[in-house]
Design an enzyme around this catalytic site. Structure first.
Site, PDB file in Angstrom:
ATOM      1  N   HIS A 100       0.786  -1.231   0.000  1.00 48.80           N
ATOM      2  CA  HIS A 100       0.000   0.000   0.000  1.00 48.80           C
ATOM      3  C   HIS A 100       0.823   1.288   0.000  1.00 48.80           C
ATOM      4  O   HIS A 100       0.274   2.356  -0.285  1.00 48.80           O
ATOM      5  CB  HIS A 100      -0.969  -0.010   1.172  1.00 48.80           C
ATOM      6  N   CYS A 106      -6.483  -8.942   4.502  1.00 49.32           N
ATOM      7  CA  CYS A 106      -5.127  -8.610   4.060  1.00 49.32           C
ATOM      8  C   CYS A 106      -4.103  -9.520   4.732  1.00 49.32           C
ATOM      9  O   CYS A 106      -3.177 -10.015   4.088  1.00 49.32           O
ATOM     10  CB  CYS A 106      -4.809  -7.151   4.363  1.00 49.32           C
TER      11      CYS A 106
END
Length: 265
Positions: free
Chosen positions: A179, A223
């Site tokens: 990310h 995740c």
């Protein structure tokens, strides 16, 4: 409640069919496909699955339940008892009555225990998710405003930042590898955003590929699982810490929530 549950079941079955069709396509833009599927739900059923979850949560919110036989209408989400408009925009935050930093899901559980008299083991995860969808809907499309101020909030933010960069598991992964490093790019066809780009602004959301509602805590768990790391428990400090870190960064990036509950791939 039963009729709405049946509607949810119908829409989830519909979503499964849409998901199967999607897997037969190649190089599909996830955002464009989500919009297409969203419109298809509107045309087919006249309502989105997330709206049904929120409606189910609204019923639960007003019902007298638990050993104390009271509703959640006196629950204080930070703006005063029963005030829901914009409540999500400033969560997680510190609550003096529980002496801890809580996100929306954890606060719902606290109120179910302290106001309604539920024992923690009696609380159903699906109920928490529906209630989360309802309360979150009252902050739809509002600016995110999470700014750690108290010592407890700052400590939780720092823990979240530490967890964000902590490498773990057989793959030696952390959140930042995807990310931060790939922000603005794509991983497995999906666009990647950093927290400051509003990574956390669409949750809770209905994921049509999974055919169920995901909260932010569910997304964090997903995740972890996707890189073969056992996720933190729901309502635990790591979950809250990662949430406050992401939402604080989203605030710095001047992000708004999307329409809530969201609708995503």
């Amino acid at each position: 409640m039963r009729n709405r549950s049946l509607w949810i079941g119908f829409l989830l079955a519909l979503g499964l069919g849409l998901s199967i069709a999607l897997t037969q396509q190649q190089e599909v833009d996830p955002y464009k496909e989500a919009e297409r599927q969203r419109e298809l739900f509107r045309q087919t059923a006249g309502i989105l699955p997330g709206e049904l979850y929120a409606a189910q949560g609204e019923e639960l919110f007003g019902q007298k339940r638990g050993s104390k036989n009271v509703s959640l209408e006196a629950c204080d989400f930070g703006l005063g008892p029963g005030k829901l408009e914009g409540a999500l925009t400033q969560l997680p935050r510190y609550f003096a009555d529980t002496r801890r930093v809580e996100d929306l899901e954890t606060r719902i559980v606290s109120c179910m225990v302290n106001l309604q008299g539920f024992k923690p083991e009696e609380i159903k995860r699906d109920d928490v998710k529906a209630l989360t969808a309802f309360v979150a809907s009252k902050s739809s499309e509002m600016p995110i405003n999470v700014v750690p101020k108290t010592s407890q909030e700052i400590a939780m933010y720092n823990l979240g930042r530490e967890l964000w960069y902590h490498r773990a598991g057989d793959r030696d992964m952390n959140c930042a590898i995807c990310h931060d490093s790939y922000a603005g790019g794509k991983v497995r066809l999906s666009p990647v955003r950093s927290p400051r780009q509003g990574l956390s602004n669409e949750w809770p959301a209905y994921r049509f590929e999974a055919d169920k509602l995901y909260t932010l805590q569910d997304r964090i768990a997903f995740c972890y699982e996707s890189v073969s790391i056992h996720p933190p428990d729901h309502y635990s400090e790591p979950m809250i810490a990662l949430s406050i870190y992401m939402l604080t960064e989203a605030t710095k990036g001047k992000n708004k929530f999307t329409e809530l509950p969201g609708f995503t791939r």
